[in-house]
Write a protein that holds these residues in place. Sequence first.
Motif, PDB file in Angstrom:
ATOM      1  N   ARG A 449      69.794   3.859  54.493  1.00  0.00           N
ATOM      2  CA  ARG A 449      70.488   3.218  53.361  1.00  0.00           C
ATOM      3  C   ARG A 449      70.261   3.406  52.628  1.00  0.00           C
ATOM      4  NH1 ARG A 449      70.552  -0.938  50.367  1.00  0.00           N
ATOM      5  NH2 ARG A 449      71.983  -3.241  50.830  1.00  0.00           N
ATOM      6  N   PRO A 454      74.957   0.820  52.359  1.00  0.00           N
ATOM      7  CA  PRO A 454      75.464   0.344  53.547  1.00  0.00           C
ATOM      8  C   PRO A 454      76.840   0.895  54.127  1.00  0.00           C
ATOM      9  CG  PRO A 454      75.559  -1.019  50.990  1.00  0.00           C
ATOM     10  CD  PRO A 454      74.939   0.120  50.729  1.00  0.00           C
ATOM     11  N   PHE A 457      82.451  -2.093  55.425  1.00  0.00           N
ATOM     12  CA  PHE A 457      83.441  -3.357  57.353  1.00  0.00           C
ATOM     13  C   PHE A 457      84.439  -3.254  56.878  1.00  0.00           C
ATOM     14  CE2 PHE A 457      84.100  -6.453  60.690  1.00  0.00           C
ATOM     15  CZ  PHE A 457      83.869  -5.287  61.213  1.00  0.00           C
ATOM     16  N   TYR A 498      82.759  -3.956  64.541  1.00  0.00           N
ATOM     17  CA  TYR A 498      81.649  -4.655  64.277  1.00  0.00           C
ATOM     18  C   TYR A 498      80.446  -4.286  64.725  1.00  0.00           C
ATOM     19  CZ  TYR A 498      80.254  -9.521  63.752  1.00  0.00           C
ATOM     20  OH  TYR A 498      79.349 -10.748  63.573  1.00  0.00           O
ATOM     21  N   GLY A 499      79.519  -4.986  63.880  1.00  0.00           N
ATOM     22  CA  GLY A 499      77.986  -4.370  64.314  1.00  0.00           C
ATOM     23  C   GLY A 499      77.612  -5.831  65.054  1.00  0.00           C
ATOM     24  N   SER A 501      76.693  -8.960  66.063  1.00  0.00           N
ATOM     25  CA  SER A 501      75.106 -10.001  64.969  1.00  0.00           C
ATOM     26  C   SER A 501      75.922 -10.959  65.323  1.00  0.00           C
ATOM     27  CB  SER A 501      74.821  -9.420  63.766  1.00  0.00           C
ATOM     28  OG  SER A 501      76.583  -8.971  63.182  1.00  0.00           O
ATOM     29  N   THR A 523      77.963  -1.136  69.334  1.00  0.00           N
ATOM     30  CA  THR A 523      77.685  -0.922  67.427  1.00  0.00           C
ATOM     31  C   THR A 523      76.895  -1.909  67.041  1.00  0.00           C
ATOM     32  OG1 THR A 523      79.799   0.211  67.367  1.00  0.00           O
ATOM     33  CG2 THR A 523      78.637  -0.856  65.454  1.00  0.00           C
ATOM     34  N   HIS A 524      75.864  -1.512  66.773  1.00  0.00           N
ATOM     35  CA  HIS A 524      75.268  -2.267  65.768  1.00  0.00           C
ATOM     36  C   HIS A 524      74.367  -3.144  64.283  1.00  0.00           C
ATOM     37  CE1 HIS A 524      73.928  -1.812  70.076  1.00  0.00           C
ATOM     38  NE2 HIS A 524      73.129  -2.949  69.900  1.00  0.00           N
ATOM     39  N   LYS A 525      74.106  -4.144  63.796  1.00  0.00           N
ATOM     40  CA  LYS A 525      73.699  -3.427  62.331  1.00  0.00           C
ATOM     41  C   LYS A 525      72.038  -3.494  62.101  1.00  0.00           C
ATOM     42  CE  LYS A 525      77.352  -7.222  60.311  1.00  0.00           C
ATOM     43  NZ  LYS A 525      76.906  -8.069  60.306  1.00  0.00           N
ATOM     44  N   LYS A 526      71.399  -2.281  60.997  1.00  0.00           N
ATOM     45  CA  LYS A 526      70.297  -1.551  61.222  1.00  0.00           C
ATOM     46  C   LYS A 526      69.619  -1.596  59.574  1.00  0.00           C
ATOM     47  CE  LYS A 526      69.343  -0.355  65.388  1.00  0.00           C
ATOM     48  NZ  LYS A 526      68.156  -1.040  65.984  1.00  0.00           N
ATOM     49  N   GLY A 529      72.424  -3.660  56.364  1.00  0.00           N
ATOM     50  CA  GLY A 529      74.022  -2.904  56.108  1.00  0.00           C
ATOM     51  C   GLY A 529      74.325  -1.750  56.688  1.00  0.00           C
ATOM     52  N   PHE A 531      75.940   0.141  59.923  1.00  0.00           N
ATOM     53  CA  PHE A 531      76.514   0.251  60.699  1.00  0.00           C
ATOM     54  C   PHE A 531      76.090   1.145  61.937  1.00  0.00           C
ATOM     55  CE2 PHE A 531      78.365  -3.523  58.815  1.00  0.00           C
ATOM     56  CZ  PHE A 531      79.248  -4.496  59.443  1.00  0.00           C
TER      57      PHE A 531
END
Length: 887
Positions: A449, A454, A457, A498-499, A501, A523-526, A529, A531
């Motif tokens: 990041r 970030p 999206f 979409y991550g 969450s 897909t995940h958010k890490k 921010g 993806f």
Amino acid sequence: MSGVNDIRSTFLNYFASNGHEVVASSPLVPRNDPTLMFTNAGMVQFKNVFTGLETRPYKRATTAQKSVRAGGKHNDLDNVGYTARHLTFFEMLGNFSFGDYFKENAIELAWNLITKEFGLKKDNLLVTVYHTDEEAAEYWKKIAGFTDDRIIRIATSDNFWAMGDTGPCGPCSEIFIDRGEHIFGGPPGSADEDGDRFLEFWNLVFMQFDQPEPGVQVPLPRPSIDTGMGLERMASILQGVESVFETDLFRHLIDTTASAIGKAPDAATVASFRVIADHLRSSCFLIADGVLPSNEGRGYVLRRIMRRAMRHAQLLGVGDPLMHKLVPALVREMGQAYPELVRGQALIEETLKLEETRFRTTLARGLGLLSDATQSLDKGDRLDGETAFKLYDTYGFPLDLTQDALRQRGISVDTDGFNAAMAKQKADARASWVGSGEAATETVWFSVRDRVGPTEFLGYDTEVAEGVITALVKDGAEVAEVGAGDLASIVVNQTPFYGESGGQVGDTGTMTGDGFSIEISATHKKGDGVFVHTGRVVVGTVKVGLAVEMAVDHERRAKIRANHSATHLLHEALREVLGTHVAQKGSLVAPDRLRFDFSHPKPITQEELDIVETYANEIVLQNAPVTTRLMAVDDAIAEGAMALFGEKYGDEVRVVRMGSALHGEKTGKAYSVELCGGTHVSATGDIGLVRLVAEGAVASGIRRLEALTGDAARIYLDEQDKRLKAAAAALKVAPADVVTRLEAVLEERKKLERELGDARKKLALGGGAAGADSDDKETVAGVAFLGKVVSGVSAKDLKPLADEGKKSLGSGVVVFVGTSEDGKASVVVGVTDDLKDRFSAVDLVRAASAAIGGQGGGGRADMAQAGGPDGDKAADAVSAVKTAMGS
């Protein structure tokens, strides 16, 4: 300016005027530190900023951070109420510099605030510095004009702060006030430093070094500042009182308690009033941040806090639940600074009332268990520590209450044994503790990041997009390329995926480019921010910097959108039907189903569920547009948007609105208004249908709904309809008459079963009212004997058979052995009254039981029953009775 609320605003305004960003308090459940149970200092939310894993758009910050110290290594619980300054909940005022200003500016800012804004007298102040930090000492001389006797050099870790064995660290400088000779105590570093005369109220941490390994310190390239001032301590200083419990906020809470119970505090009871006031604050703020009482983790600590307050209410002679009645007073005092209290008031009150009601039952049960455990003890004896700890840990019965209850009997408690059991429990808890807050994000994603920024999206408006690959990670490490067959994590500068969450699962789909193709499975958010797309390379070689075309699985996304929008409708419908205390406590939004967890203290009736489903589907049928707006979080909440307790929101939030209310005070207004970052349908009609399929409890005070929407709901109802039609065909009635016909069939079956049982009993007795056939009768040991093996007669019907058999014999012994379809057998032996002195039915039935593989039997001398697993030897059981009679 001496009121608590005035002090808080003065502090924040002062630092804002000196270039600091005013940052809202983070939740009490830490988001970025897996080692903490609760947020206990202002720097917790900035930990990743200090370590360089995260950057923010400001270099100076100031906060009023709500904090709790009641679990883990920071635990003040047992001291609260009995000292002048210990609290479980407190507010830490702080200012922070992230590589901007350092010691001189920090000391100057602090000095000007406490002497000019707060008006403290120089002659009453002194400071400590780390014994090698001559630089800080010289600044205090220069800025405050202190002489060496007012600057105390401390050589211990009290004046050297470290984040851990490794990482940022540095010397501290603490500011003390001398509250006068009338209070016992000496200055810091003296033999009497534990007294209350010299009160430390502000600690300035100079984050000066990095410690790559224990004992090794190297200068930080960007030294930073972290300070913490106890709001309650400063209030006690400015208000001229010796205890934080005598400040305005606590006085109001204690006065409210006194009014509620009709009793003012005195020397004997003041500690209980203080405990109640402090623990009320901790309990309310923890509940507002999403913690609910339970038997483990944070919920266990909350329950301890609540029950300690409730016990003190009981000691004050309070007969009915008290704590929930005090919540409005706390909201009045602190709700403006912490609006989450206002939003959560209904849930807080409901939770406190339910817990206190349960605890009063626990108290009564605990006293009974204590009586049982000590009934063999005499005056001078001692209750073992393990029993005392079991009462405390399992039944919520505190040690001091156990001691109080036994003191009048002259019985003591083995406190060493109690402490040993407590230590073991804590060790077990530490061993099982797996972290706190959200799982700590892997360092690699913060690095990504910081380098690439970030991910943007795009998925609210599109399911296909183009982008550039900015990072590839394989096996936990960044790589430059991956090839066919590799499972990798891909980061793109912008994405429609979409991550995962907020309960909504991440998208799947495909990524393609020049000569390569990737199947995205998650897909995940890490890393705040970023993806991260997890996928396997199908063909080709994928490299950082390549362009990529992305396509979300449209059908799957559409189902997820419908389910997510349905959770919003169900949330509002539940609040409408059950009450505004209902708050979301978790959810799963998947393509095939939805799950919604929410706070509610009792099971939901079928009638309530039907209404909830009806209300949700009313909004679906409106086919109303689902609108979203970007708003400032405070403005959104002011307009009635629901926010999830403890959720982290940015300066701008998405406010999702759907439907028009049809019932009650909200009629004509927006039905559902929530802060939400998930994806939703364009119109409520796209949901198709909401069908509830399950409801139940998942934890104390937490219920769960499971539901289907759209095609999944239609298929579910189609299957139900097919089953109904099949049942109707089998019953030869119309579907509408199935229930009536089925009830009649069941009643007819019961009647036939009764008639069949009667017939079988008659058949077993020989087929007629005249009694058993003469062929069945014989003489054994000089008395009449009737022994038969019967089938199709239940075990409970054997005794009536034996009674009939005894009547038919007039005088004698009867034996009936019934066999069942599973191969087992039951046996009953009856003896007429005139023969009871000669034969015991119990002895005879045990002989029969042994023959069929049973063990014993029981009853009376005239009638006894037994069983066994070997029905094939039923005839042997009859013979065994004859033998036992002496034939």
